[in-house]
Scaffold this motif. Structure first.
Motif, PDB file in Angstrom:
ATOM      1  N   TYR A  97       0.837  -1.203   0.000  1.00 64.33           N
ATOM      2  CA  TYR A  97       0.000   0.000   0.000  1.00 64.33           C
ATOM      3  C   TYR A  97       0.862   1.239   0.000  1.00 64.33           C
ATOM      4  N   GLU A  98       0.390   2.255  -0.702  1.00 64.06           N
ATOM      5  CA  GLU A  98       1.000   3.588  -0.649  1.00 64.06           C
ATOM      6  C   GLU A  98      -0.133   4.602  -0.523  1.00 64.06           C
ATOM      7  N   ASN A  99      -0.037   5.471   0.448  1.00 68.34           N
ATOM      8  CA  ASN A  99      -1.050   6.492   0.716  1.00 68.34           C
ATOM      9  C   ASN A  99      -2.426   5.859   0.941  1.00 68.34           C
ATOM     10  N   GLY A 100      -2.461   4.702   1.572  1.00 72.23           N
ATOM     11  CA  GLY A 100      -3.722   4.044   1.903  1.00 72.23           C
ATOM     12  C   GLY A 100      -4.385   3.304   0.763  1.00 72.23           C
ATOM     13  N   LYS A 101      -3.767   3.276  -0.421  1.00 73.63           N
ATOM     14  CA  LYS A 101      -4.344   2.583  -1.571  1.00 73.63           C
ATOM     15  C   LYS A 101      -3.396   1.475  -2.017  1.00 73.63           C
TER      16      LYS A 101
END
Length: 118
Positions: A97-101
Motif C-alpha cells: 500500500y501507498e497512501n492508503g491505496k
C-alpha cells in the motif's frame, strides 16, 4: 581437539597447514554417516529449503516422502482422521500500500511483497 588445532593454526598464520587441515576435515565429513543420512533425507523432500529440511529432520528423523494434503489426495492416498502434518516455514506475502491505496502491477493486479518478519 579440532577447535584447538584451528586456533593454533590461525594464531601461527600458517595458511597452508590450515588449508590442508580444513580439506581433511571436509573430506572426513563428506564420508561420514551423518552426511549420507542428510543427503538421503534431502532426496525425500527436494523442494524444501535447507532450513525446512533441518526442521523436518528434527520433527521426524526417519521421515518418508513429504507432501501436502492435496498432493497425497491427488495420488490416491488418504490421511487418517486426527493426523497432523509437520511444521515448515512458509513465505508470508501481503499487499503493498501507498497512501492508503493498494499498489497495482502492470496487469492491474495488487502488488504483493514479502511481509517483514520483525
Amino acid at each position: 581437539m579440532a577447535q584447538e588445532d584451528i586456533q593454533s593454526l590461525l594464531a601461527q598464520k600458517d595458511t597452508t597447514k590450515l588449508s590442508s587441515f580444513l580439506k581433511e576435515q571436509i573430506n572426513d565429513y563428506k564420508n561420514s554417516e551423518m552426511f549420507k543420512n542428510y543427503l538421503d533425507f534431502v532426496a525425500k523432500c527436494p523442494r524444501y529449503s535447507s532450513r525446512n529440511i533441518r526442521m523436518l529432520q528434527k520433527q521426524k528423523p526417519n521421515i518418508g516422502h513429504v507432501g501436502t494434503f492435496t498432493k497425497w489426495k491427488e495420488q490416491g492416498y488418504h490421511v487418517k482422521k486426527g493426523e497432523h502434518g509437520y511444521k515448515i516455514l512458509m513465505q508470508n506475502f501481503r499487499n503493498k500500500y501507498e497512501n492508503g491505496k493498494p499498489v497495482l502491477d502492470e496487469k492491474g493486479k495488487k502488488f504483493k511483497n514479502l511481509k517483514d518478519l520483525v
